[in-house]
Design an enzyme around this catalytic site. Sequence first.
Site, PDB file in Angstrom:
ATOM      1  N   LYS A 101       0.866  -1.186   0.000  1.00 53.28           N
ATOM      2  CA  LYS A 101       0.000   0.000   0.000  1.00 53.28           C
ATOM      3  C   LYS A 101       0.903   1.237   0.000  1.00 53.28           C
ATOM      4  O   LYS A 101       1.779   1.364   0.857  1.00 53.28           O
ATOM      5  CB  LYS A 101      -0.907   0.000   1.231  1.00 53.28           C
ATOM      6  N   ASP A 109      -1.316  -2.117  -4.252  1.00 55.72           N
ATOM      7  CA  ASP A 109      -2.743  -2.093  -3.893  1.00 55.72           C
ATOM      8  C   ASP A 109      -3.333  -0.733  -4.238  1.00 55.72           C
ATOM      9  O   ASP A 109      -2.606   0.268  -4.327  1.00 55.72           O
ATOM     10  CB  ASP A 109      -2.918  -2.305  -2.375  1.00 55.72           C
ATOM     11  N   GLN A 160     -10.367  -0.730  -9.462  1.00 52.87           N
ATOM     12  CA  GLN A 160     -11.552  -1.052  -8.656  1.00 52.87           C
ATOM     13  C   GLN A 160     -12.822  -0.941  -9.507  1.00 52.87           C
ATOM     14  O   GLN A 160     -13.103   0.121 -10.077  1.00 52.87           O
ATOM     15  CB  GLN A 160     -11.624  -0.094  -7.469  1.00 52.87           C
ATOM     16  N   ARG A 189      -4.669  -6.236 -11.001  1.00 58.55           N
ATOM     17  CA  ARG A 189      -5.643  -6.933 -10.159  1.00 58.55           C
ATOM     18  C   ARG A 189      -6.943  -6.145 -10.266  1.00 58.55           C
ATOM     19  O   ARG A 189      -6.952  -4.938 -10.041  1.00 58.55           O
ATOM     20  CB  ARG A 189      -5.197  -6.964  -8.699  1.00 58.55           C
ATOM     21  N   GLY A 234     -13.520  -3.097  -4.893  1.00 60.36           N
ATOM     22  CA  GLY A 234     -13.172  -1.875  -4.151  1.00 60.36           C
ATOM     23  C   GLY A 234     -13.795  -1.929  -2.769  1.00 60.36           C
ATOM     24  O   GLY A 234     -14.972  -2.269  -2.626  1.00 60.36           O
ATOM     25  N   ARG A 257     -10.962  -1.661   8.762  1.00 60.59           N
ATOM     26  CA  ARG A 257     -11.789  -2.417   7.824  1.00 60.59           C
ATOM     27  C   ARG A 257     -13.225  -2.521   8.343  1.00 60.59           C
ATOM     28  O   ARG A 257     -14.172  -2.347   7.599  1.00 60.59           O
ATOM     29  CB  ARG A 257     -11.218  -3.821   7.621  1.00 60.59           C
TER      30      ARG A 257
HETATM   31  P1  FDA Z   1     -18.759  -9.365  -2.267  1.00 61.77           P
HETATM   32  O1  FDA Z   1     -18.441  -8.245  -1.352  1.00 61.77           O
HETATM   33  O2  FDA Z   1     -20.104  -9.397  -2.883  1.00 61.77           O
HETATM   34  O3  FDA Z   1     -18.480 -10.707  -1.517  1.00 61.77           O
HETATM   35  C1  FDA Z   1     -18.927 -11.952  -2.054  1.00 61.77           C
HETATM   36  C2  FDA Z   1     -19.067 -12.915  -0.895  1.00 61.77           C
HETATM   37  O4  FDA Z   1     -17.762 -13.206  -0.373  1.00 61.77           O
HETATM   38  C3  FDA Z   1     -19.828 -12.348   0.286  1.00 61.77           C
HETATM   39  O5  FDA Z   1     -21.201 -12.578   0.164  1.00 61.77           O
HETATM   40  C4  FDA Z   1     -19.211 -13.080   1.452  1.00 61.77           C
HETATM   41  O6  FDA Z   1     -19.803 -14.345   1.556  1.00 61.77           O
HETATM   42  C5  FDA Z   1     -17.784 -13.269   1.048  1.00 61.77           C
HETATM   43  N1  FDA Z   1     -16.851 -12.264   1.583  1.00 61.77           N
HETATM   44  C6  FDA Z   1     -16.320 -11.214   0.922  1.00 61.77           C
HETATM   45  N2  FDA Z   1     -15.452 -10.537   1.737  1.00 61.77           N
HETATM   46  C7  FDA Z   1     -15.444 -11.163   2.927  1.00 61.77           C
HETATM   47  C8  FDA Z   1     -14.754 -10.957   4.169  1.00 61.77           C
HETATM   48  N3  FDA Z   1     -13.880  -9.983   4.352  1.00 61.77           N
HETATM   49  N4  FDA Z   1     -15.008 -11.822   5.195  1.00 61.77           N
HETATM   50  C9  FDA Z   1     -15.870 -12.846   5.022  1.00 61.77           C
HETATM   51  N5  FDA Z   1     -16.543 -13.092   3.870  1.00 61.77           N
HETATM   52  C10 FDA Z   1     -16.337 -12.263   2.836  1.00 61.77           C
HETATM   53  N6  FDA Z   1      -9.978  -3.577  -2.429  1.00 61.77           N
HETATM   54  C11 FDA Z   1      -9.441  -2.361  -2.689  1.00 61.77           C
HETATM   55  O7  FDA Z   1     -10.151  -1.354  -2.627  1.00 61.77           O
HETATM   56  N7  FDA Z   1      -8.112  -2.254  -3.016  1.00 61.77           N
HETATM   57  C12 FDA Z   1      -7.313  -3.331  -3.124  1.00 61.77           C
HETATM   58  O8  FDA Z   1      -6.122  -3.190  -3.440  1.00 61.77           O
HETATM   59  C13 FDA Z   1      -7.869  -4.616  -2.857  1.00 61.77           C
HETATM   60  N8  FDA Z   1      -7.103  -5.754  -2.909  1.00 61.77           N
HETATM   61  C14 FDA Z   1      -7.726  -6.981  -2.847  1.00 61.77           C
HETATM   62  C15 FDA Z   1      -6.992  -8.143  -3.061  1.00 61.77           C
HETATM   63  C16 FDA Z   1      -7.614  -9.368  -3.105  1.00 61.77           C
HETATM   64  C17 FDA Z   1      -6.810 -10.590  -3.389  1.00 61.77           C
HETATM   65  C18 FDA Z   1      -9.025  -9.455  -2.897  1.00 61.77           C
HETATM   66  C19 FDA Z   1      -9.746 -10.746  -2.984  1.00 61.77           C
HETATM   67  C20 FDA Z   1      -9.739  -8.317  -2.611  1.00 61.77           C
HETATM   68  C21 FDA Z   1      -9.109  -7.072  -2.570  1.00 61.77           C
HETATM   69  N9  FDA Z   1      -9.815  -5.923  -2.278  1.00 61.77           N
HETATM   70  C22 FDA Z   1      -9.232  -4.699  -2.508  1.00 61.77           C
HETATM   71  C23 FDA Z   1     -11.169  -6.008  -1.658  1.00 61.77           C
HETATM   72  C24 FDA Z   1     -12.258  -5.998  -2.714  1.00 61.77           C
HETATM   73  O9  FDA Z   1     -12.310  -4.715  -3.297  1.00 61.77           O
HETATM   74  C25 FDA Z   1     -13.633  -6.330  -2.128  1.00 61.77           C
HETATM   75  O10 FDA Z   1     -13.984  -5.389  -1.191  1.00 61.77           O
HETATM   76  C26 FDA Z   1     -13.727  -7.685  -1.463  1.00 61.77           C
HETATM   77  O11 FDA Z   1     -13.057  -8.648  -2.230  1.00 61.77           O
HETATM   78  C27 FDA Z   1     -15.198  -8.110  -1.358  1.00 61.77           C
HETATM   79  O12 FDA Z   1     -15.802  -8.081  -2.629  1.00 61.77           O
HETATM   80  P2  FDA Z   1     -16.148  -9.409  -3.460  1.00 61.77           P
HETATM   81  O13 FDA Z   1     -15.795  -9.178  -4.902  1.00 61.77           O
HETATM   82  O14 FDA Z   1     -15.526 -10.568  -2.845  1.00 61.77           O
HETATM   83  O15 FDA Z   1     -17.735  -9.435  -3.472  1.00 61.77           O
END
Ligand code: FDA
Length: 296
Positions: free
Chosen positions: A77, A111, A141, A162, A166, A267
């Site tokens: 970051k 990130d 994002q 990536r 977001g 978070r």
């Molecule tokens: P969504 O939020 O709809 O989640 C889908 C399902 O996954 C949920 O219904 C739940 O079941 C499960 N889930 C998701 N997050 C969870 C948690 N923390 N605990 C438990 N269950 C959870 N963002 C950003 O702004 N800058 C960045 O650099 C990054 N980097 C990054 C790296 C990686 C490898 C990942 C996977 C994610 C990020 N993110 C991020 C976070 C990303 O933007 C996002 O907020 C989360 O991945 C949650 O979004 P989903 O796409 O998973 O969908």
Amino acid sequence: MPKPVVRKISSRYIAGTDVADACRVVKQLNSAGKMATIDVLGEEIASPEEARAIAATYKDVFATIDREQLDSNISIKLTALGLKLGHELCRENLEAVVRDAAKRSNFVRIDMEDSSTTDETLRLYRELRGAGLDNVGVVLQGYLRRTQSDIYDLAKLKPNVRLCKGIYVEPPELAYPEFEQVRVNFVRSLEALLDAGAYVGIATHDQWLIEQGLRLVLERGLESDQYEFQMLLGVREELGDALVRDGHRLRIYVPFGGQWYAYSLRRLQENPKIAGYIAADTLHRLLPGRNGSRSS
Ligand code: FDA
């Protein structure tokens, strides 16, 4: 929120406080066929010395990756490297980490943080690529309205990106407020990136988006080393296991460090959705007989 409570709910999302903790977790992931990306927690830094200390920790991380032969790169970051303290300081720290990675044939993922940092983050990414450093990638994002135009602007660089939804709370002028709008923009962004020849880390736990990702890479006939899926440590492991079983590459984001409390609390405060997931997950664990599906 009391520290022990935060520690308990965040413990499955954070490897521990030391590089040895991260190493142990990455070894387990690697033996399950998963790659990793290690993040040193440190967004709360307040002085140039602290920013330099984070950069130095990343050098320890790379030394550990090499020594222990881990299949892992790093995620960083820019605020931890001093972005809010000055462009030059941050660039110096970032460049030192990326050059160290290049010597070791490794890779640095920058990130993406909240929207106050987007321009500066993309600027630093371009500067490094302009300096001939290709072992660096960035994050875009799906919730940001600007992402399509950022992809257009970056396309010539054939970036390694990536793509995630977001996590930060943003105003509706900047970010799509609706869940479905974010999904649609994620898919459009993924298509645009693949069309631009970018290597994409499809970072999501949203099963529908994973299915869209699988469809798009299949349609384009991509080999399994031309893209990867990415997930956070401790989140929806069964989905990740299924991807690995089906022959897709999966990278797990492994954060560690002494600043776990501030990170976890932030978070929880920044996005109450996470508190919801944790509550639902805890309930699911307490009542394993119930069908507590958390898919969106
Ligand atoms: P969504 O939020 O709809 O989640 C889908 C399902 O996954 C949920 O219904 C739940 O079941 C499960 N889930 C998701 N997050 C969870 C948690 N923390 N605990 C438990 N269950 C959870 N963002 C950003 O702004 N800058 C960045 O650099 C990054 N980097 C990054 C790296 C990686 C490898 C990942 C996977 C994610 C990020 N993110 C991020 C976070 C990303 O933007 C996002 O907020 C989360 O991945 C949650 O979004 P989903 O796409 O998973 O969908």
